[in-house]
Design an enzyme around this catalytic site. Structure first.
Site, PDB file in Angstrom:
ATOM      1  N   ARG A  27       0.552  -1.503   0.650  1.00 24.34           N
ATOM      2  CA  ARG A  27      -0.399   0.115  -0.343  1.00 24.34           C
ATOM      3  C   ARG A  27       0.460   1.566   0.102  1.00 24.34           C
ATOM      4  NH1 ARG A  27      -5.567  -1.137   2.394  1.00 24.34           N
ATOM      5  NH2 ARG A  27      -5.279   0.873   3.404  1.00 24.34           N
ATOM      6  N   TRP A  74       2.427   6.307   6.204  1.00 19.85           N
ATOM      7  CA  TRP A  74       1.973   7.203   5.232  1.00 19.85           C
ATOM      8  C   TRP A  74       2.089   8.863   5.524  1.00 19.85           C
ATOM      9  CZ3 TRP A  74      -0.427  10.335   0.820  1.00 19.85           C
ATOM     10  CH2 TRP A  74       0.218  10.322  -0.497  1.00 19.85           C
TER      11      TRP A  74
END
Ligand code: AGP
Length: 607
Positions: A27, A74
């Site tokens: 991801r 992230w």
């Protein structure tokens, strides 16, 4: 984007938490962390960089436990660093979070005024303090989370653990996906099923606003309003093997080579007796297609490129006006919807925040229906849409979309042909389109045999800083997809132009240092494209042409790669394959991180 794993069990589970994070690496992330309940409260390990760095830290410390949460981050608020990595801790409470809390600044100021100290720059830390504050006021963990989530503006999937209630995990979602995995005497949270496939294949997909409390004894789900609800238990079609890399050097290469099978799977049961089975678009598909006067396609990135190809097909085959638009633009303008317009989203993940938001907006507008072309069953986009046509690409792990794109093209071709049929497409053209689809899996195998030739060609790109991709008609979006692939994994700046636009500006860039890549099937625009390519050659540009054999004759290009001849439906799929291989080999030669390119995420669940 960020990944979440949470486990409550009666055995040591840190290995499974970290394995779960490893399964979510695709991801995209920049740091990772884990928090477990120990005898003296919460113990946490965090590391900037890769999950393997976190795993090494865990080996060093020997940290383990029966109940914990883990996260790959992230960065959105605050730089990638150990201090900003999740889980965040406040007293006895620890939290992991995907998404963005838009009102974090106001919440932070309020908490600071009450004496809470912040140790990170993240928006997430407010959640840890808010849950801690509620627990200190006497709430259970469930009550605390139920009290906190209505105060959060934005998107979130969170999982919280508290040393005050060992063995309990509470998760909540709004705008970011979160699933519950069901085990024997142990239960799990995951931001997607891949994290949990080695542990279970039975899942509850939480719905918007759901709050779930889990422990070794079981799971209870509540709505945002606090009412108990039952969510259906679903068996995942994926298995853990589907996300293994096998003998391939990279997931991207594996996924490129899976395309023949993925396309065959996407076609299976959808064509019979030379016809597209209309009911694959729902029981009332005949009436719906007949009523369709226009189509609005909305998507992002690679899926947007698939939508651009579909626009040509829908107008050419069905004579129905079609627009294709980027979701992040669509959602912030005031689109005008004429009667009889079908809304069509395209998404591999089914979780892309902008596409999902556009879909939710569209549901309030007078569209005929919302059709989703999607690769992930049970994803938010699938659940929000009134009609669904699944691509069957299987899990796509490489950040760079490959098999998702070609299967999207196939699904969209099925749609364009079905719509065309209802709108009076002539028999011969319809039959030819269906035949092209049926022949695609074999043609893909043929085309991928060019791998060695393209690998040699890739050596000529390793020292380049820029590249120009050209195409016309359906091959303009194919060129766009080729440019996106090259830039995202090799970090070479690449632009795509409709070849007819060349002399309106970009021709100024062409010199001996600028590779120009043209994709050219033998269609009605081929002579015009050949003239455009002459313009490139005349300026000393290095021309690389990916053409079918009928076009190659007389083409003055530095390098010509001959593709199998394919018709109007098959050609965009076939022409995409060498561009995928080219960017893959260039990236490998340049030594970039092919499967997890810098700064990018596979599933973009924030705006
Ligand atoms: C391209 O290689 C990327 N993976 C990206 O552009 C992607 O297509 C985009 O983020 C949309 O994702 P979706 O298909 O999951 O909605």
């Amino acid at each position: 984007m960020c990944g979440i794993v949470g486990i409550s069990a009666q055995r040591n589970i840190v290995k499974h938490l970290i394995d779960g994070l490893a399964a979510l690496e695709y991801r995209g992330y920049d740091s990772a962390g884990v928090a477990l309940l120990g005898p003296d409260g919460i113990v946490r390990l965090r590391a900037k960089g890769k999950v393997r760095d976190l795993a090494a830290l865990q080996l060093e410390t020997g940290l383990d436990g029966h109940c914990g949460i883990a996260h790959t981050r992230w960065a959105t608020h605050g730089v990638p660093s150990e201090g900003n990595a999740h889980p965040h801790v406040s007293g006895q409470v620890s939290v992991v979070h995907n998404g963005i809390i838009e009102n974090h600044a106001a919440l932070r100021a309020e908490l600071q005024a009450q004496g809470y100290e912040f140790s990170s720059q993240t928006d997430t830390e407010v959640i840890a303090h808010m849950v801690e504050r509620a627990q200190r006021a006497g709430r259970t963990l469930l009550q605390a989370v139920q009290e906190v989530v209505p105060q959060l503006h934005g998107a979130y999937a969170i999982v919280v653990v508290s040393a005050r209630e060992p063995g309990t995990l509470v998760g909540a979602r709004l705008g970011s996906p979160l699933v519950v995995g069901l085990g024997e005497g142990e239960q799990y949270f995951g931001s997607d099923v891949h994290a949990l496939l080695p542990l279970t294949r039975r899942f509850l997909y939480l719905e918007e606003g759901d709050v779930a409390e889990l422990s070794t004894a079981g799971v209870q789900v509540y709505t945002l309003a606090g009412e108990k609800v039952q969510r259906e238990v679903k068996e995942s079609q994926f298995n853990a093997d589907a996300v293994q890399r096998g003998d391939y050097a990279h997931y991207m290469l594996k996924e490129i080579h899976e395309q023949s099978q993925a396309v065959a799977d996407t076609l299976e049961g959808r064509i019979a007796g030379g016809k597209v089975l209309t009911q694959i678009f729902g029981v009332e598909a005949e009436q719906l297609l007949a009523a369709t006067q226009a189509v609005h396609i909305i998507a992002c990135g690679t899926s947007y490129h698939a939508g651009l190809v579909a626009r040509y097909w829908i107008e050419q085959l069905a004579g129905v006006p079609c627009t294709t638009e980027i979701a992040s633009e669509y959602r912030y303008r005031d689109p005008v919807v004429r009667e009889g317009t079908l809304f069509l989203t395209i998404s591999q993940s089914g979780e892309t925040a902008d596409t999902l938001a556009a879909l939710k907006l569209a549901k309030q507008m007078p569209y005929l229906a919302q059709l989703a072309v999607c690769n992930v069953p049970e994803s938010s986009i699938v659940r929000e849409s009134s009609l669904v046509l699944m691509t069957r690409a299987g899990p796509e792990i490489g950040v760079a979309s490959t098999k998702a794109f070609t299967t999207q093209l196939v699904a969209l071709a099925l749609f364009a042909l079905a719509l065309g049929r209802v709108k009076g497409l002539d028999d011969a053209r319809y039959a030819d389109g269906v035949r092209q689809l049926e022949q695609l899996p074999g043609l893909i195998v043929e085309t991928l045999k060019l791998d060695a030739e393209i690998k040699t060609l890739a050596e000529r790109f390793t020292d380049k800083h820029h590249a120009l991709f050209l195409g016309r008609g359906t091959h303009w979006p194919v060129a766009m997809e080729g440019a996106l692939k090259l830039k995202e994994i090799s970090y070479i700046h690449a632009e795509a132009y409709a070849a007819g636009e060349l002399k309106h500006g970009p021709l100024a860039l062409v010199d001996e240092d600028m590779p120009v890549i043209a994709v050219a099937p033998n269609d009605r625009l081929i002579d015009k494209l050949k003239s455009n390519l002459e313009e490139v050659r005349a300026r000393g540009g290095q021309l690389y042409a990916f053409v079918d054999e009928t076009v190659a004759h007389g083409l003055d290009a530095a390098h010509v790669v001959i593709l199998p001849a394919a018709g109007e439906i098959a050609a965009p799929v076939i022409s995409t394959l060498p561009l995928q291989l080219l960017s893959y080999h260039v990236a490998v030669l340049r030594g970039t991180d092919v499967d997890q390119p810098r700064n990018l995420a596979k599933s973009v669940t924030v705006e």
